[in-house]
Design a protein around this motif. Sequence first.
Motif, mmCIF file in Angstrom:
data_model
loop_
_atom_site.group_PDB
_atom_site.id
_atom_site.type_symbol
_atom_site.label_atom_id
_atom_site.label_comp_id
_atom_site.label_asym_id
_atom_site.label_seq_id
_atom_site.Cartn_x
_atom_site.Cartn_y
_atom_site.Cartn_z
ATOM 1 N N GLY A 1 0.834 -1.183 0.000
ATOM 2 C CA GLY A 1 0.000 0.000 0.000
ATOM 3 C C GLY A 1 0.875 1.240 0.000
ATOM 4 O O GLY A 1 1.797 1.358 0.808
ATOM 5 N N LEU A 2 0.588 2.161 -0.890
ATOM 6 C CA LEU A 2 1.445 3.321 -1.094
ATOM 7 C C LEU A 2 0.900 4.574 -0.410
ATOM 8 O O LEU A 2 -0.311 4.769 -0.320
ATOM 9 C CB LEU A 2 1.592 3.610 -2.589
ATOM 10 N N ILE A 3 1.821 5.421 0.025
ATOM 11 C CA ILE A 3 1.487 6.793 0.417
ATOM 12 C C ILE A 3 1.836 7.667 -0.783
ATOM 13 O O ILE A 3 2.989 7.741 -1.205
ATOM 14 C CB ILE A 3 2.276 7.229 1.664
ATOM 15 N N ASP B 1 -9.542 0.689 8.363
ATOM 16 C CA ASP B 1 -10.384 -0.403 7.882
ATOM 17 C C ASP B 1 -9.656 -1.144 6.757
ATOM 18 O O ASP B 1 -9.496 -0.609 5.656
ATOM 19 C CB ASP B 1 -11.709 0.156 7.362
ATOM 20 N N PRO B 2 -9.210 -2.370 6.983
ATOM 21 C CA PRO B 2 -8.424 -3.079 5.961
ATOM 22 C C PRO B 2 -9.231 -3.445 4.721
ATOM 23 O O PRO B 2 -8.647 -3.797 3.687
ATOM 24 C CB PRO B 2 -7.936 -4.329 6.696
ATOM 25 N N ASP C 1 3.131 10.047 11.245
ATOM 26 C CA ASP C 1 3.288 8.973 12.237
ATOM 27 C C ASP C 1 2.133 7.978 12.157
ATOM 28 O O ASP C 1 2.341 6.759 12.253
ATOM 29 C CB ASP C 1 3.373 9.558 13.646
ATOM 30 N N PHE C 2 0.917 8.498 11.990
ATOM 31 C CA PHE C 2 -0.239 7.610 11.876
ATOM 32 C C PHE C 2 -0.135 6.730 10.634
ATOM 33 O O PHE C 2 -0.357 5.507 10.701
ATOM 34 C CB PHE C 2 -1.533 8.426 11.827
ATOM 35 N N LEU C 3 0.207 7.348 9.493
ATOM 36 C CA LEU C 3 0.297 6.579 8.251
ATOM 37 C C LEU C 3 1.372 5.507 8.346
ATOM 38 O O LEU C 3 1.202 4.387 7.839
ATOM 39 C CB LEU C 3 0.581 7.512 7.074
ATOM 40 N N GLU C 4 2.477 5.819 8.986
ATOM 41 C CA GLU C 4 3.572 4.853 9.085
ATOM 42 C C GLU C 4 3.291 3.741 10.088
ATOM 43 O O GLU C 4 3.802 2.629 9.940
ATOM 44 C CB GLU C 4 4.866 5.581 9.456
ATOM 45 N N SER C 5 2.462 4.023 11.084
ATOM 46 C CA SER C 5 2.267 3.032 12.149
ATOM 47 C C SER C 5 0.931 2.294 12.077
ATOM 48 O O SER C 5 0.833 1.146 12.519
ATOM 49 C CB SER C 5 2.386 3.709 13.524
ATOM 50 N N GLU C 6 -0.105 2.935 11.512
ATOM 51 C CA GLU C 6 -1.441 2.328 11.588
ATOM 52 C C GLU C 6 -2.077 2.007 10.244
ATOM 53 O O GLU C 6 -3.079 1.305 10.184
ATOM 54 C CB GLU C 6 -2.377 3.235 12.395
ATOM 55 N N LYS C 7 -1.533 2.497 9.152
ATOM 56 C CA LYS C 7 -2.098 2.179 7.846
ATOM 57 C C LYS C 7 -1.899 0.691 7.558
ATOM 58 O O LYS C 7 -0.783 0.187 7.662
ATOM 59 C CB LYS C 7 -1.416 3.006 6.761
ATOM 60 N N PRO C 8 -2.962 -0.028 7.193
ATOM 61 C CA PRO C 8 -2.791 -1.435 6.831
ATOM 62 C C PRO C 8 -1.808 -1.581 5.668
ATOM 63 O O PRO C 8 -1.696 -0.695 4.819
ATOM 64 C CB PRO C 8 -4.207 -1.873 6.434
#
Length: 209
Positions: free
Chosen positions: A38-40, A130-131, A157-164
Amino acid sequence: MNETHDLPAEDQARHAQKMARKKAARDRMMAQKTGEKGLIIVHTGPGKGKSSSGFGMIMRCIAHEMPCAVVQFIKGAWDTGERRMLTTHFADLCQFHAMGEGFTWETQDKSRDIAAAQAGWNKARDLIRDPEIRMVLLDEVNIALRYGYLDAQEVVDFLESEKPPMTHVVLTGRGAPEVLIDSADLVTEMTMIKHPFKAGIKAQAGVEY
């Protein structure tokens, strides 16, 4: 009347050999690219097309029957074409949340703008967690980051730690902060060369919204 321009056989052969070498090199390169994640994705810069590109990817997800979602941080008060289309025809695959109240110079109320941006970010976090949702478009979120309505480091920080692992997140808007650019997998800067607004042409349906 159609004219044909046949190249000499020697030129045709030279071109075929050149293209064959290019194809072989391309095939070797593509054979090494086997990973998926999954990409940012960040679309920024002063040029037009940042949101348009993001919505184009949303349409691709819909075509692949991949659940997706949109959170609009600034244009929430606008009756945009993409909002009409997605909510009318594709609501089963794409959630659409218009959280903004217009550009900051329209509201002229910083506390309201901050509250709207925070509400949008809260909704975005729920969607990203939500995966089942494969892509989340955070439209114009970079503007909220640039004005300090949201904390850029907190978002990163959220994207790096909590994004599926397989969720794509697209963040659009000019002025993306360096901390976000550094963290992103794909960054595109739209450059403005010419814009009709400078010639007195207003924003028009089908082009801007």
